[in-house]
Scaffold this motif. Structure first.
Motif, mmCIF file in Angstrom:
data_model
loop_
_atom_site.group_PDB
_atom_site.id
_atom_site.type_symbol
_atom_site.label_atom_id
_atom_site.label_comp_id
_atom_site.label_asym_id
_atom_site.label_seq_id
_atom_site.Cartn_x
_atom_site.Cartn_y
_atom_site.Cartn_z
ATOM 1 N N ILE A 172 23.972 9.006 16.925
ATOM 2 C CA ILE A 172 24.777 9.623 15.970
ATOM 3 C C ILE A 172 26.358 9.022 16.115
ATOM 4 C CG2 ILE A 172 25.986 11.756 16.011
ATOM 5 C CD1 ILE A 172 23.252 12.968 16.895
ATOM 6 N N ARG A 186 26.664 5.753 14.217
ATOM 7 C CA ARG A 186 26.742 6.170 12.786
ATOM 8 C C ARG A 186 27.969 6.409 12.287
ATOM 9 N NH1 ARG A 186 22.215 6.949 9.158
ATOM 10 N NH2 ARG A 186 22.917 7.231 7.144
ATOM 11 N N ILE A 187 28.426 7.406 12.939
ATOM 12 C CA ILE A 187 29.845 7.900 12.653
ATOM 13 C C ILE A 187 30.894 7.211 12.738
ATOM 14 C CG2 ILE A 187 31.413 9.749 13.342
ATOM 15 C CD1 ILE A 187 28.911 11.644 13.928
ATOM 16 N N ARG A 230 17.280 -5.321 21.136
ATOM 17 C CA ARG A 230 16.230 -6.235 21.213
ATOM 18 C C ARG A 230 16.465 -7.560 22.136
ATOM 19 N NH1 ARG A 230 11.647 -6.482 18.543
ATOM 20 N NH2 ARG A 230 11.882 -8.616 17.543
#
Lengths: 472, 493
Positions: B161, B164-165, B182
């Motif tokens: 989150i 994203r923010i 990865r």
């Protein structure tokens, strides 16, 4: 007046001298691995004596001087004969000539080439064995004899002719050592052979021989080190291109086919750039940094990595793919057998092999995996990659092995574009031992699944790549 | 000069920035990098690879010209701290909320000890076990479970989150989100980072739960009892509490419920009334046991896991740095001998090749004298060759150059000049480079024959074959460079 002292340099020193345009600079470029040495058919390209030192850290092992060619050898010989005071004073007369004409433009070339010799350098006299001998060379050979320094003649071959024997007969009159050295085609072993031959100019000086032996050992170790570095670079290239993927938000009404195409192109572009970076590194280690600008002329290597031709030339054949896929699948199936404690009667390995080979063969036409998944904060994302085509890593490996071989074998005296023998470069992966090929196939699979390799697995892949470099 | 990274940025910042620096550094030539890195390495006393790499970076960062400094490392480090703080806040709020709920007492029914134990001890113990599973190496069998738990882990969730923010779109930000990570080194770091965050949240949860419980106990009058539908009698309950109290029973006996307390504090809601038979003071006798249980089975394991996760995170961060191929290459350069073969100085600029030679004008006589320079062609074949290839008749032929001395050249020039030719053909060996020796001869010849006489340089191949194109070009340039208006070149080709 200049003193009569015999000068002994602190390290073996050699002056490469001769007629203009007989390959002096080519020999220096080859021995010094220096592609920046100006080589031109126009006489007078080399205007000053340039020093090329082989150093390991701060220790100088030997030193070469690339010198301008003789321009007025008969005039010098004339001057020397006019000032002759007996055979014992000939070196001194040469010194006097240099001292007297040091600031004159007329004898600039001769002064430049005689200076290092009078400072103690051994003489490496270069002639062209592909063209006839001429009496005009006798003046310069006589001037060199007057210097009193140890001398070796090198017969270089510039062109298809063969006048070696008549040159030998003439050179034997002036030089105790006569050798053939084709500066344009000499490989690494020939270079080392010549360096070892330089010991003969040491006139029994043990320090001289020891320094040259040390130089040969250092060069041999350095060669192995370059190969190891190249293997490491190729390994990291494989890890990168097999683990990369491209992700982008995929809104509900977006044109997904176009998005897949855009992401695929982005991914392929990254692969191409990464391959170029790896090549640049390899070329730098072999001191061929400028080779890139002529790469358009390189046939197979300039072919796009994703082209059908690259896949045909460098990839594994369908049968090999099936066998490699079967081996990888069998290992996965074997895990099931182990888990079942043998109760599966090895059906796991058999089934794994079958599925692996089918996957390898039928997956050969698909380049990369395409996935759509939910983003952590809602919405969908589209991912292209990693590249799952089973032949792809073999194409990358084959191209990298061929590129390495061409660069490692390339002589620094050559200025024309690389000539690639496509057939010899084809299926370089074929030369791998089956066991190594299977191990590598498993590593490729793991890279795609995990996005990389553990340090131990990377070392193993690196060792396999290095072994394939040696075989290739 | 200190080698250690005492004043260096955090290890994580180096683990992000050093590979980025090295990637940007690939534009520098290998020889330059090798020299620079060898020089820095020679000044370092530490043999520890991590210390060497960080000291190298500290040294290189002082020179703003040498390498650009990406700030991604600092951004990600700040993000790590913010996410850690968020986990602390979320954990603490959850702890307060859960403790307030399970210790809720409105004066009717006592706080059910069984509920408190189920939520704050049993559930936490189960979560601790799951955390331990996440900490295990990723081996087939538990991998799918680990992936599932990684997706559900609050640390990973809050990190996703936050990413994203905060618009952390850089690929390197995958270090903060384990499911997106990865590569083994990156995934290992991201896993331990996620575990550190989740343990921070869990520790905060337990401290907050303990503090809330202690505050409720201190500032309100809680009453405790136990109730369960299960067939558990007082003896069973006593055995269970004794087992649970084992860790602290030896130094805090008051926190071990007595048989009388257990026996007297059981209640059934079916009676429709709170337990009346015992005193309120007795009903509060459970709290030391409950606080000790939360501490021993909630807070203590989480603290241990947090310390373990921090240790493993540091190791993973070190691997993140040292397993990077660029860093490996750097260490390689720092320990490699510097072998130089090339020239120490740059090649001086070469002379311009110059213009090309003029061809013989049509008005030049069809007869000419000939000089054979350095035995370029047999003298007795000169005339035939000239007639065939140059359409000129040779009236006189002399030899010069080659093994002859300068006095012979002078005599040859005198001989030619004596015939007062209108043109002189100068045959030279096409494969040999034109020397200043020849230029001296030409000047002597020009002085002897006068400016009106045409001098034609004729490069000729071995065995009398015409010069090839490369040879003609070389000679044409040389002739063109000589400032003689009556000097020409012909090759017969």
């Amino acid at each position: 007046m200049t003193s009569h002292l015999v000068i002994r340099p602190s390290h073996p020193t050699f002056a490469i001298v001769g007629h203009p345009n007989k390959g002096k600079s080519s020999i220096v470029a080859t021995l010094a691995e220096d592609e920046s040495v100006a080589i031109s058919p126009d006489p007078g390209t080399t205007r000053i004596a340039r020093s090329f030192r082989m150093r390991i850290d701060d220790q100088v092992l030997y030193e070469l001087f690339d010198t301008p060619g003789f321009q007025r050898p008969r005039a010098i010989l004339d001057w020397l004969r006019q000032h002759e005071r007996g055979a014992d004073a000939r070196t001194q007369v040469v010194r006097e000539f240099v001292a007297q004409h040091a600031n004159e433009d007329r004898y600039r070339n001769e002064v430049e080439l005689l200076k290092p010799i009078l400072a103690g350098a051994g003489v490496l006299y270069v002639v062209d064995g592909a063209h006839p001998y001429g009496a005009e060379y006798e003046a310069e050979m006589e001037v060199l004899r007057w210097t009193g320094q140890p001398r070796m003649a090198l017969i270089n071959m510039i062109g298809p002719g063969d006048y070696v024997e008549e040159w030998r007969r003439a050179l034997n009159q002036y030089f105790s050592i006569v050798r053939i050295f084709d500066a344009q085609r000499a490989d690494f072993s020939k270079r080392l052979e010549l360096l070892r031959a330089f010991r003969e100019l040491g006139e029994g000086d043990d320090r001289f021989s020891a320094a040259l032996d040390h130089a040969v050992n250092v060069l041999e170790a350095d060669r192995k080190e370059r190969r190891r570095r190249a293997a490491s670079e190729i390994t990291d290239l494989l890890i990168d291109v097999l683990s990369w993927h491209e992700v982008a938000p995929a809104p509900e009404h977006a044109d997904q086919a176009q998005l897949v195409k855009t992401l695929s192109e982005r991914l392929m572009s990254r692969v191409r750039i990464r391959e170029q970076t790896a090549r640049r590194s390899v070329q730098e280690w072999y001191h061929h940094g400028a080779l890139e600008i002529r790469e358009q002329a390189v046939d197979v290597l300039s072919e796009d990595v994703f082209s059908d031709r690259s896949f045909v030339v460098f990839g594994l054949s369908t049968k090999q793919l099936a066998m490699t896929g079967a081996a990888t699948g069998a290992v996965a199936g074997g895990v099931i057998d182990v888990a079942a404690g043998g109760a599966s009667l090895l059906l796991g390995a058999g089934l794994g092999a079958l599925l692996g080979s089918m996957g390898a063969v039928f997956g050969a036409n698909r380049l990369a995996k395409v996935q759509v998944f939910g983003a952590p904060m809602g919405g969908m994302q589209l991912q292209v990659g990693p590249i799952t085509n089973p032949n792809f890593p073999w194409v990358i490996l084959g191209r990298a092995l061929l590129h390495h071989r061409l660069v490692a074998e390339r002589n620094h005296a050559r200025r024309e574009a690389l000539v690639v023998d496509a057939i010899s470069g084809a299926h370089l992966s074929d030369s791998l031992a089956p066991e190594a090929r299977k191990r590598m196939a498993r590593a490729f699979k793991r890279i795609r699944e995990d996005g990389g390799l553990s340090a131990i697995d990377r070392e193993q892949l690196c060792a396999d790549v290095e072994a394939s470099i040696i075989v290739a | 000069m200190p080698d250690s990274a005492d004043r260096n940025p955090p290890l994580f910042v180096d683990a992000v920035e050093i590979p980025a620096c090295l990637e940007a550094d690939r534009g520098t030539s290998y020889a330059e990098r090798l020299h620079r890195d060898r020089t820095i390495a020679a000044s370092l006393s530490t043999r520890n690879p991590l210390g060497r790499v960080r000291a190298w970076h500290a040294r290189i960062s002082r020179d703003p010209e040498s390498i650009s400094k990406p700030s991604l490392g600092q951004r990600l480090e700040r993000s790590r701290r913010v996410i850690g703080l968020l986990m602390l806040i979320v954990g603490a709020l959850a702890g307060v909320g859960v403790a307030s709920a399970v210790f809720h007492y409105d004066g009717t029914w006592p706080v059910n000890v069984v509920t408190v134990l189920a939520v704050l001890v049993l559930l936490q113990a189960a979560l601790v076990v799951l955390s331990l599973v996440l900490m295990l190496p990723r081996v087939p069998g538990i991998r799918a479970l680990q992936d599932l738990m990684g997706g559900l882990n609050p640390g990973a969730f809050i990190a996703a989150i936050y990413r994203r923010i905060a618009r952390l779109d850089e690929p390197r930000a995958e270090l903060l989100v384990w499911p997106a990570a990865r590569g083994p080194a990156v995934a290992r770091f991201a896993r331990w980072q996620m575990l550190v965050w989740s343990q921070i949240g869990a520790v905060a949860f337990n401290i907050a739960a303990l503090a809330t419980a202690a505050a409720l106990i201190a500032f309100t009058d809680l009453a405790f009892g136990w109730s369960t539908t299960l067939r558990v009698n007082s003896d069973d309950a006593l055995r269970i509490t004794n087992v649970l109290a084992t860790p602290w029973a030896w130094f805090w006996p008051d926190a071990v419920p007595s048989a009388a307390l257990i026996d007297s504090s059981r209640f059934f809601r079916l009676t429709s009334a709170s337990p009346p038979a015992i005193s309120a003071e007795t009903l509060t006798g459970w709290w030391p046991f409950l606080l000790a249980s939360i501490t021993a089975y909630g807070l203590a394991p989480r603290c241990v896991l947090l310390v373990l996760a921090l240790i493993r995170l540091r190791a993973a961060t070190a691997h993140l740095l040292l397993d990077d191929p660029q860093v490996k290459a750097l260490l390689d350069r720092m320990s490699s001998a510097e072998i130089a073969l090339g020239a120490g100085d740059a090649e001086p600029p070469t002379q311009s090749p110059g213009t090309t030679a003029r061809t013989t004008p049509s008005g030049v006589s069809s007869q000419a004298a000939a000089i054979v320079w350095s035995s370029a062609i047999a003298t007795d074949t000169v005339n035939a060759w000239s007639l065939r290839n140059l359409q000129k008749e040779v009236t006189q032929a002399v030899e010069a150059g080659g093994g002859r001395d300068l006095q012979h050249d002078a005599a040859a020039v005198r001989s030619i000049a004596g015939g007062e030719p209108s043109a002189v053909l100068l045959f030279v060996r096409a494969w040999e480079a034109p020397l200043l020796d020849l230029q001296d001869f030409l000047e002597m010849l020009r002085a002897a024959v006068g400016p009106a006489c045409s001098i034609v340089v004729v490069p000729i191949g071995a065995a009398g074959i015409p010069a090839d194109e490369a040879q003609r070009t070389t000679w044409a340039r040389w002739v063109g460079r000589i400032a003689d208006p009556a000097l020409y070149m012909e090759s017969g080709a």
